[in-house]
Design an enzyme around this catalytic site. Structure first.
Site, short mmCIF file in Angstrom:
data_model
loop_
_atom_site.label_atom_id
_atom_site.label_comp_id
_atom_site.label_asym_id
_atom_site.label_seq_id
_atom_site.Cartn_x
_atom_site.Cartn_y
_atom_site.Cartn_z
N SER A 1 0.84 -1.20 0.00
CA SER A 1 0.00 0.00 0.00
C SER A 1 0.87 1.24 0.00
CB SER A 1 -0.87 0.01 1.25
OG SER A 1 -1.57 1.23 1.36
N TYR B 1 -2.21 -0.15 10.66
CA TYR B 1 -2.29 -0.69 9.29
C TYR B 1 -1.00 -0.36 8.53
CZ TYR B 1 -3.74 -1.03 4.38
OH TYR B 1 -3.80 -1.31 3.03
N1 LIG Z 1 -8.66 -0.36 -1.64
C1 LIG Z 1 -7.63 0.39 -1.37
O1 LIG Z 1 -7.75 1.63 -1.43
C2 LIG Z 1 -6.30 -0.23 -1.05
C3 LIG Z 1 -5.20 0.62 -1.05
C4 LIG Z 1 -3.94 0.09 -0.76
C5 LIG Z 1 -3.81 -1.25 -0.50
N2 LIG Z 1 -4.89 -2.07 -0.47
C6 LIG Z 1 -4.67 -3.49 -0.17
O2 LIG Z 1 -5.31 -4.28 -1.16
C7 LIG Z 1 -5.63 -5.55 -0.63
C8 LIG Z 1 -7.06 -5.89 -0.99
O3 LIG Z 1 -7.92 -4.94 -0.39
P1 LIG Z 1 -9.26 -4.42 -1.08
O4 LIG Z 1 -9.13 -2.98 -1.28
O5 LIG Z 1 -9.63 -5.28 -2.22
O6 LIG Z 1 -10.28 -4.61 0.15
P2 LIG Z 1 -11.62 -5.49 0.30
O7 LIG Z 1 -12.57 -5.16 -0.80
O8 LIG Z 1 -12.06 -5.31 1.70
O9 LIG Z 1 -11.09 -7.00 0.08
C9 LIG Z 1 -10.23 -7.59 1.01
C10 LIG Z 1 -10.19 -9.08 0.76
O10 LIG Z 1 -9.30 -9.69 1.72
C11 LIG Z 1 -9.97 -10.79 2.29
N3 LIG Z 1 -9.48 -11.19 3.60
C12 LIG Z 1 -9.32 -10.43 4.71
N4 LIG Z 1 -8.87 -11.20 5.72
C13 LIG Z 1 -8.73 -12.47 5.22
C14 LIG Z 1 -8.33 -13.70 5.76
N5 LIG Z 1 -7.95 -13.84 7.05
N6 LIG Z 1 -8.30 -14.80 4.95
C15 LIG Z 1 -8.69 -14.70 3.66
N7 LIG Z 1 -9.11 -13.56 3.10
C16 LIG Z 1 -9.14 -12.45 3.87
C17 LIG Z 1 -11.43 -10.36 2.34
O11 LIG Z 1 -12.23 -11.49 2.54
P3 LIG Z 1 -13.69 -11.46 3.24
O12 LIG Z 1 -14.64 -11.32 2.10
O13 LIG Z 1 -13.78 -12.80 3.90
O14 LIG Z 1 -13.68 -10.33 4.21
C18 LIG Z 1 -11.57 -9.73 0.95
O15 LIG Z 1 -11.73 -10.72 -0.03
C19 LIG Z 1 -5.36 -5.46 0.87
O16 LIG Z 1 -4.13 -6.07 1.16
C20 LIG Z 1 -5.27 -3.97 1.14
O17 LIG Z 1 -4.44 -3.67 2.23
C21 LIG Z 1 -6.13 -1.58 -0.75
#
Ligand SMILES: NC(=O)c1ccc[n+]([C@@H]2O[C@H](COP(=O)([O-])OP(=O)(O)OC[C@H]3O[C@@H](n4cnc5c(N)ncnc54)[C@H](OP(=O)(O)O)[C@@H]3O)[C@@H](O)[C@H]2O)c1
Length: 280
Positions: free
Chosen positions: A141, A154
């Site tokens: 991130s 985080y």
């Molecule tokens: N969106 C942003 O702005 C952003 C920016 C920078 C970095 N990121 C990074 O991108 C990655 C994906 O995030 P996202 O934005 O797509 O968020 P999201 O829509 O909340 O998706 C997160 C995913 O991670 C899964 N997850 C969380 N804990 C888990 C566990 N213990 N075992 C298996 N799966 C798990 C969730 O599953 P459930 O459905 O079971 O909850 C969901 O599928 C993360 O690493 C986040 O830190 C996101």
């Protein structure tokens, strides 16, 4: 398809970046193993894949569960004979000023955002070593470059992931295994809805509750600023298909800006701008 089909295992593929990446990689002809905790969301993804004849198999996997990880990896090797690429994407945000975060809340976010990356990587590396090829894509991130009030925990997981990923990038290159880190800015996913707020911050008498909630009530304009997660999926795909892979890729205008600000601007200026902008 120009590229040889690869077997790609993605964590956290039930929502957001993971789901979009699963569909995108399958559209490119790669065999995707989309993993996640939520059975209903996995079934919906499997249904969409079937309807569109996309090569996606789904598997239940909590990244914090050793048995789940071993079983999914072994099954994938039985079904497809190899895992060419691993996308360590699963993650969530923990919000709260450090003074009020419980140690178990900190441990939990490190488990998912950092230790699970190591667990998954260690599970797939042996067969990559045997074939002297493979790609591991870690989703970091912009928060691994710059931190904010309330976001310190985080950010700490993502700063730590920068170090782990960079070390792996160097350690595994001679074995033919490429490791890269994607550093997204702010993207439109369920991430912000799924952020966990520290328990103590939400208790009456907390000196931080009001400020924390004020930060959570985002100005409507911010939603418009969040970019389409397909951009992150494109970057992940380029890393997996590309001939050469860099140690890390900032993804999104805000991520580039944050990275250069962190390198060039003095700490006091960054802190001043961020605390003012966030009304902390
Ligand atoms: N969106 C942003 O702005 C952003 C920016 C920078 C970095 N990121 C990074 O991108 C990655 C994906 O995030 P996202 O934005 O797509 O968020 P999201 O829509 O909340 O998706 C997160 C995913 O991670 C899964 N997850 C969380 N804990 C888990 C566990 N213990 N075992 C298996 N799966 C798990 C969730 O599953 P459930 O459905 O079971 O909850 C969901 O599928 C993360 O690493 C986040 O830190 C996101």
């Amino acid at each position: 398809m120009r590229h040889k089909p690869q077997v790609v295992l993605i964590t956290g593929a039930t929502r957001g970046i993971g789901r979009v990446t699963a569909l995108h990689m399958a559209e490119r002809g790669h065999q995707v193993i989309a993993t996640g905790r939520n059975q209903d969301l996995l079934a919906t993804l499997a249904g969409e894949a079937k309807q569109r004849s996309l090569p996606i198999t789904t598997a239940t996997m909590d990244v914090n569960d050793d048995a789940d990880v071993q079983s999914v990896v072994q099954q994938a090797l039985r079904d497809f004979g190899r895992i060419n690429a691993l996308v360590n994407n699963a993650g969530y945000g923990l919000w709260g000023p450090i003074e009020e975060l419980e140690i178990d809340e900190l441990r939990a976010v490190f488990e998912t955002n950092l230790f699970a990356v190591v667990r998954l990587s260690q599970a797939v590396i042996p067969q990559m070593r045997e074939r002297e090829s493979g790609t591991i894509v870690n989703v970091g991130s912009m928060a691994g470059q710059v931190t904010l009030p309330v976001n310190g925990a985080y950010s700490a997981t993502k700063f730590a992931l920068e170090a782990i990923s960079r070390a792996m990038h160097m350690e595994l290159a001679h074995a033919g295994i490429r490791v890269t880190l994607i550093e997204p800015g702010v993207f439109q996913t369920d991430f912000h809805k799924n952020v966990v707020i520290g328990r103590r911050v939400m208790k009456p008498g907390s000196p931080n509750m009001e400020r924390t909630l004020r930060m959570r009530t985002k100005p409507p304009a911010e939603n418009r600023l969040r970019a389409d997660p397909i951009r992150v999926a494109w970057r992940i795909r380029q890393a997996i298909e590309g001939k050469r892979v860099k140690a890390r890729y900032a993804t999104g205008i805000d991520a580039h800006a944050g990275k250069y600000a962190a390198r060039l601007a003095p700490d006091w200026l960054i802190d001043y701008v961020l605390t003012k902008a966030l009304r902390w």
